[in-house]
Design a protein around this motif. Structure first.
Motif, PDB file in Angstrom:
ATOM      1  N   GLY B 113      -1.391 -27.981  51.813  1.00 32.36           N
ATOM      2  CA  GLY B 113      -1.083 -27.081  52.920  1.00 32.36           C
ATOM      3  C   GLY B 113      -2.042 -27.195  54.090  1.00 32.36           C
ATOM      4  N   LYS B 116       0.507 -29.392  59.472  1.00 31.26           N
ATOM      5  CA  LYS B 116       1.706 -28.683  59.893  1.00 31.26           C
ATOM      6  C   LYS B 116       2.959 -29.528  59.712  1.00 31.26           C
ATOM      7  N   LYS B 329      -3.497 -27.342  60.114  1.00 33.54           N
ATOM      8  CA  LYS B 329      -2.752 -26.099  59.879  1.00 33.54           C
ATOM      9  C   LYS B 329      -3.130 -24.983  60.856  1.00 33.54           C
TER      10      LYS B 329
END
Lengths: 332, 430
Positions: B113, B116, B329
């Motif tokens: 994670g 993006k 992110k």
């Protein structure tokens, strides 16, 4: 401070005060048991370094030993608990076993060649000799360079197709150009570079220790008919003992943790022939993202260093560290 | 429960330092308003001429048009970048915009994670890019990065040295390559330059041979099954062994770097070896690491990796990869817009004109002026299949094992049969 000698109420089992110490004429160190106010001051002064020590030394060790029990690629939290698998894997891994063997070879070479050579040079440079200061400076100079600078320097010198080493060895009819590219010679080549950098340090330590030995001792030995070798062997060498023992200690610990030099010189290659534990750890941690396994390797390194350090200090250096670690001994 | 608690505590301790770093980064303002003042932290690896000033100029132009955006550029050397990024991503704080090659490493970052999903943002304009270039950045149907450069690996050769050894035409079969090596050796020329210390250049040989022998499908199947212990991969090792047995490499190749003054690129650029198997950047690195700083000029030629007799793979299938950027992110909203600006046809032309970048935007390919770059670009455009470098395509542990194992094969310490077993063991453990 001419207070009458304070004799604290020596309690039983107080190791700080040896009951067998002859009473009269021995002054006890003031403040061995600090008063309340001084304790606060001590705590205040200790706190910053203690916090740093906990944060930068103890915490990483704890985290690494925790991570070493997981199969973890370094992203997110470690979740796949594998027990001691990473450790059993390390001791089955031919590369890691090779690391242990190569570490041993480097230690033996250091103790058998590097330190005696430094000792010999120190004795030589203790003699009245023209240009003594210049020699001392020249031999000590490599130690001032950083490991990376040294390594880059030697990759240039032993560059196989255009290096100085190649040119000189060709002129001598030999072929030294590719010593870092040959799996059979690379470990010795690395050892030579490490020695080149560090023998100056040990030479200086030995020299300083030698100069701390009063002339009268060897003179007395010579007067009693000892040859210069006997005077060295039976007077100088024993008195250099503490320095030699600490040099061995530094050399062994340094070898266990060897990284920068190898990384820049060879990257551990060719085919792992010059790889050390720290290089293997880096490869797994930062190249393969097997952080759990890399942590296990780092913990093995740590334990090896710790066990060696404790054993060595307790057994070999016991006399040298007396009074520093133990509290016995007469206050001078 | 206790295990959970202690895990948190432990990592909290470890994260304390990283946390301070994170906090410091929070001042950038993460509001969704694209007009709010924001700073884009950009890490790229074009840390030398000719691309370094080009990126800087593009960032300046963008800041001129968008006064609320500050682009903080951090040019890093390739290896330094990898080490620094590893630390940053493991601390959970990736830069806003950073270099990526896609593939297995990107997949790990996606799984964690850290980057993006750009699929929706880039949909309007991603169609203008070469599909082969975007493929490594597409994971499970979603696009996580945008390539600005794409190319392929092939043989770069010194035409003069080939001619004087009596090799008239560029080889079109593996047997032809072996024959050329024999002739070059007989003529007293070093046939091939190889950087053995950095294992990735050697893995090109094994990967290409596996591709020509087993076809593209074999490589993909192996990754899926975690099994490289197949006759095709063993055969690739055998063919490579045939080459190694001719001792075609320069002296001390096992200790040689790629771009150092005595490395693979310099050996080629100084005319001291006849060929190398390398990607599209080879001419510019040959030039910058050669003594004259000019390289071989028009003496340099290119031929694709030849077919292997009886192999299932076509010689028109390309092996290579490119450079791209992915978005961290926590990146501010302007980051994707800035990325889009870097990828306009005009900016791609500017990059292409340096000769160091092969553009991914179709419209910009007209700006390729260097004849060698043109050949690579045309070969790639007509390629019937594309495989990303194995050390990027596979998970990092498998990719590195491929590199290590091929190095062992070339150094003669392992056999073709042993290395496929070693690679399989690592692949199965992932």
């Amino acid at each position: 401070m001419t207070r009458p000698s304070t004799v604290p109420h020596a309690s039983h089992g107080d190791k700080a005060t040896d009951p067998s110490t002859p009473g009269p004429g021995v002054t006890r160190r003031r403040g061995r048991r600090p008063r309340r106010g001084r304790r606060a001051v001590l705590a205040a002064f200790l706190a910053p370094s203690l916090v740093l020590f906990l944060l930068l030394v103890v915490a990483p060790i704890v985290v690494a030993s925790y991570a070493s029990l997981y199969k973890w690629n370094g992203f997110g939290l470690p979740e796949n608990h594998v027990g001691l698998d990473n450790y059993t894997r390390a001791f089955r891994d031919p590369t890691f076993r090779g690391d242990l063997w190569r570490g041993l070879v480097l230690i033996v070479l250091s103790l058998a060649i590097q330190l005696p050579a430094a000792l010999g040079l120190a004795m030589l440079l203790n003699q009245p000799l023209r240009g003594r200061g210049v020699y001392r400076l020249v031999f000590f100079a490599p130690y001032v360079l950083s490991e990376v600078t040294t390594a880059v320097l030697f990759t240039l010198v032993f560059s196989p197709n255009r290096g100085l080493g190649e040119a000189i060895s060709r002129w001598l009819g030999a072929d030294a150009g590719a010593i870092f590219a040959d799996p059979d010679t690379v470990l010795v080549a690395v050892f030579l570079v490490v020695s080149w950098k560090y023998f100056g340090l040990y030479m200086m330590l030995f020299l300083a220790a030698r100069q701390g030995i009063p002339k009268e001792l060897s003179e007395a030995a010579t007067t009693d008919g000892a040859s210069s070798w006997q005077a060295f062997r039976h007077v100088t060498l024993p008195l250099l003992g503490p320095t030699i023992r600490i040099s061995v200690f530094l050399s062994v610990i340094g070898t266990i943790q060897l990284f920068d030099m190898v990384w820049v010189l060879t990257g551990g290659g060719p085919i792992h022939s010059s790889e050390t534990m720290a290089v293997t750890m880096y490869q797994y941690g930062f190249r393969r993202f097997e952080v759990g396994y890399a942590s296990a390797i780092s913990i093995v390194m740590f334990v090896l260093s710790l066990v060696f350090a404790l054993f060595y200090q307790r057994v070999v250096m016991r006399r040298d560290t007396e009074g520093a670690i133990t509290t016995q001994g007469v206050q001078r | 429960m206790t295990a959970h608690l202690s895990r948190r505590t432990l990592l909290g301790l470890a994260g304390a330092g990283a946390g301070a770093y994170l906090l410091a980064g929070c001042g950038d303002g993460k509001s969704d308003d694209p007009d709010a003042p924001q700073a884009v932290n950009w890490w790229h690896i074009q840390n030398t001429e000719p691309m370094l000033p080009v990126w800087a100029a593009m960032a300046r132009d963008y800041q001129g048009a968008h006064p609320n955006v500050t682009v903080e550029i951090q040019p890093l050397e390739n290896e330094a970048f990898k080490a620094k990024l590893t630390t940053a991503t493991q601390a959970g704080s990736p830069p806003d915009l950073f270099q990526s090659w896609g593939g297995g490493v990107l997949k790990q970052q996606v799984d964690a994670g850290l980057v993006k999903d750009l699929t929706d943002d880039v949909r309007p304009w991603i169609g203008g890019l070469l599909p082969a270039a975007v493929q490594p950045f597409t994971i499970d149907g979603k696009i996580y990065g945008v390539p600005f450069d794409v190319g392929m690996v092939g043989f770069w050769y010194n035409k003069d040295l080939f001619a004087s050894a009596g090799v008239a035409a560029a080889p079109t079969t593996w047997a032809g390559v072996l024959d050329a090596v024999r002739r070059l050796k007989a003529a007293g020329t070093v046939p091939i330059a190889l950087a053995g210390k950095e294992k990735w250049p050697a893995h090109y040989y094994w990967a290409y041979l596996a591709m020509r022998i087993g076809g593209l499908g074999a490589l993909q199947q192996a990754a899926k099954d975690h099994n490289f212990d197949t006759p095709d991969f063993v055969a690739a090792g055998d063919r490579l062994k045939e080459l190694v047995d001719l001792q075609p490499f320069q002296k001390g190749f096992l200790g040689a770097d790629y771009s150092s003054p005595d490395g693979q690129a310099a050996t080629m650029g100084n005319g001291r070896a006849a060929m190398e198997l390398m990607g599209q950047w080879a001419p510019s690195v040959q030039a910058s690491s050669s003594t004259s700083k000019k390289g071989l000029g028009d003496k340099l030629g290119f031929f694709p990796f030849p077919a292997v007799d009886g192999g299932k793979g076509a010689a028109s299938e390309a092996f290579g990869g490119g450079n791209g950027f992915v978005v961290g992110k926590d990146a501010p909203t302007a980051t994707v817009d800035f990325l889009k600006a870097l990828l306009t046809a005009d900016n791609q032309r500017r990059a292409a004109r340096t000769g160091a970048v092969l553009p991914t935007v179709r419209d910009a390919t007209d700006a390729i002026s260097d004849p060698n770059n043109k050949i690579v670009s045309e070969t790639l455009a007509s390629a019937t299949g594309f495989q990303l470098y194995l050390d990027q395509a596979y998970p990092p542990a498998v990719g590195q094992q491929v590199n290590d194992s091929v190095a062992e094969l070339i150094a003669g310490s392992k056999t073709p049969g042993q290395i496929v077993k070693d690679i399989t063991t690592v692949a199965k453990s992932q």
